[in-house]
Structures are given as C-alpha cells and as structure tokens.
Design a protein around this motif. Sequence first.
Motif, short mmCIF file in Angstrom:
data_model
loop_
_atom_site.label_atom_id
_atom_site.label_comp_id
_atom_site.label_asym_id
_atom_site.label_seq_id
_atom_site.Cartn_x
_atom_site.Cartn_y
_atom_site.Cartn_z
N ALA A 1 0.83 -1.21 0.00
CA ALA A 1 0.00 0.00 0.00
C ALA A 1 0.87 1.26 0.00
N PHE A 2 1.93 1.26 0.80
CA PHE A 2 2.84 2.40 0.84
C PHE A 2 3.45 2.66 -0.54
N THR A 3 3.89 1.58 -1.18
CA THR A 3 4.50 1.71 -2.50
C THR A 3 3.49 2.24 -3.52
N LEU A 4 2.29 1.69 -3.52
CA LEU A 4 1.26 2.14 -4.46
C LEU A 4 0.85 3.59 -4.21
N ALA A 5 0.92 4.03 -2.96
CA ALA A 5 0.55 5.40 -2.62
C ALA A 5 1.67 6.40 -2.92
N GLY A 6 2.83 5.90 -3.34
CA GLY A 6 3.93 6.79 -3.68
C GLY A 6 4.81 7.18 -2.51
N PHE A 7 4.69 6.45 -1.38
CA PHE A 7 5.55 6.72 -0.24
C PHE A 7 6.99 6.44 -0.64
N ILE A 8 7.92 7.19 -0.09
CA ILE A 8 9.34 7.01 -0.41
C ILE A 8 10.08 6.60 0.85
N PRO A 9 10.63 5.37 0.86
CA PRO A 9 11.34 4.92 2.05
C PRO A 9 12.69 5.62 2.20
N VAL A 10 13.08 5.84 3.43
CA VAL A 10 14.38 6.46 3.71
C VAL A 10 15.14 5.53 4.65
N ALA B 1 6.58 17.87 -8.65
CA ALA B 1 5.52 17.36 -9.52
C ALA B 1 4.13 17.45 -8.87
N GLY B 2 4.07 17.96 -7.63
CA GLY B 2 2.78 18.16 -6.99
C GLY B 2 2.41 17.16 -5.91
N GLN B 3 3.29 16.21 -5.61
CA GLN B 3 3.02 15.22 -4.56
C GLN B 3 3.13 15.88 -3.19
N SER B 4 2.18 15.60 -2.31
CA SER B 4 2.23 16.10 -0.94
C SER B 4 2.97 15.10 -0.05
N PHE B 5 3.56 15.59 1.02
CA PHE B 5 4.32 14.73 1.94
C PHE B 5 3.97 15.07 3.37
N LEU B 6 4.00 14.06 4.21
CA LEU B 6 3.94 14.23 5.66
C LEU B 6 5.35 13.94 6.16
N ALA C 1 12.38 22.34 -3.89
CA ALA C 1 11.22 22.07 -4.75
C ALA C 1 10.41 23.33 -5.03
N LYS C 2 10.72 24.41 -4.29
CA LYS C 2 10.00 25.68 -4.42
C LYS C 2 8.51 25.50 -4.12
N VAL C 3 8.23 24.83 -2.99
CA VAL C 3 6.86 24.60 -2.56
C VAL C 3 6.69 25.12 -1.13
N PRO C 4 5.46 25.47 -0.76
CA PRO C 4 5.23 25.95 0.60
C PRO C 4 5.21 24.80 1.61
N ILE C 5 5.48 25.16 2.85
CA ILE C 5 5.34 24.22 3.96
C ILE C 5 4.04 24.59 4.68
N VAL C 6 3.20 23.61 4.91
CA VAL C 6 1.95 23.83 5.63
C VAL C 6 2.09 23.11 6.98
N PRO C 7 2.28 23.88 8.06
CA PRO C 7 2.46 23.24 9.36
C PRO C 7 1.16 22.62 9.87
N GLU D 1 16.30 13.24 -2.56
CA GLU D 1 16.27 13.82 -3.91
C GLU D 1 15.03 13.35 -4.68
N LYS D 2 14.71 12.06 -4.54
CA LYS D 2 13.51 11.53 -5.20
C LYS D 2 12.26 12.21 -4.66
N ALA D 3 12.21 12.41 -3.35
CA ALA D 3 11.07 13.09 -2.74
C ALA D 3 10.97 14.54 -3.20
N THR D 4 12.10 15.21 -3.33
CA THR D 4 12.11 16.59 -3.80
C THR D 4 11.54 16.67 -5.22
N GLN D 5 11.92 15.75 -6.07
CA GLN D 5 11.38 15.72 -7.44
C GLN D 5 9.88 15.47 -7.42
N SER D 6 9.43 14.59 -6.55
CA SER D 6 8.00 14.32 -6.44
C SER D 6 7.24 15.54 -5.94
#
Length: 86
Positions: free
Chosen positions: A10-19, A40-45, A72-78, A32-37
């Motif tokens: 499920a994590f893989t299908l959802a686009g989660f990136i393991p570290v 591209a518009g992917q949100s992260f927790l 990535a030039k994206v905002p952070i939403v706390p 770096e992979k997460a930054t590229q995502s």
Amino acid sequence: MFKWPIAGQAFTLAGFIPVKRSETESAIASVEKATQSMRAGQSFLIYPEGTRSPDGRLQTFKKGAAVMAIKAKVPIVPVACSGAHR
C-alpha cells in the motif's frame, strides 16, 4: 514498514518514499527523489524531528523537510498532531 505484507504494498502504491537513515547515500537519494515528487505536486507528511516522538515532547528539528521544500519551491503547511505517541 515497507517490508510488511499489505502495508508495504500500500505504501509503494501510494507513492511513499522509504528512507534508510542508516545508509547515507541511500537516504540522500530518497530525499532527492522526494524533492522531485514535490516539484511534480506530490504532498508529503514529514516529521520535522526526523521521527515520531516516543513521549510526546518536541524534539530537535532537522533541516531535511525545509531543504526539500526550498529546493522544490513549494510551501510548507504546518500541522500539529497531538497525542500520536500514544
């Protein structure tokens, strides 16, 4: 957690990136992979302390989340999550 049956898939299908924090080069590649995502518009927790708190107290912040957002030039939403350690 990616090795767990069902949850890992499920994590893989959802686009989660393991570290793998214990492997520096692998961790950098994951960031770096997460930054590229993000670009591209992917949100992260991201836990800014680098992990969940074992006792609910705020830990020292790490710079990874901020660096990724800047690159990535994206905002952070706390967002606050109270009681997650339980």
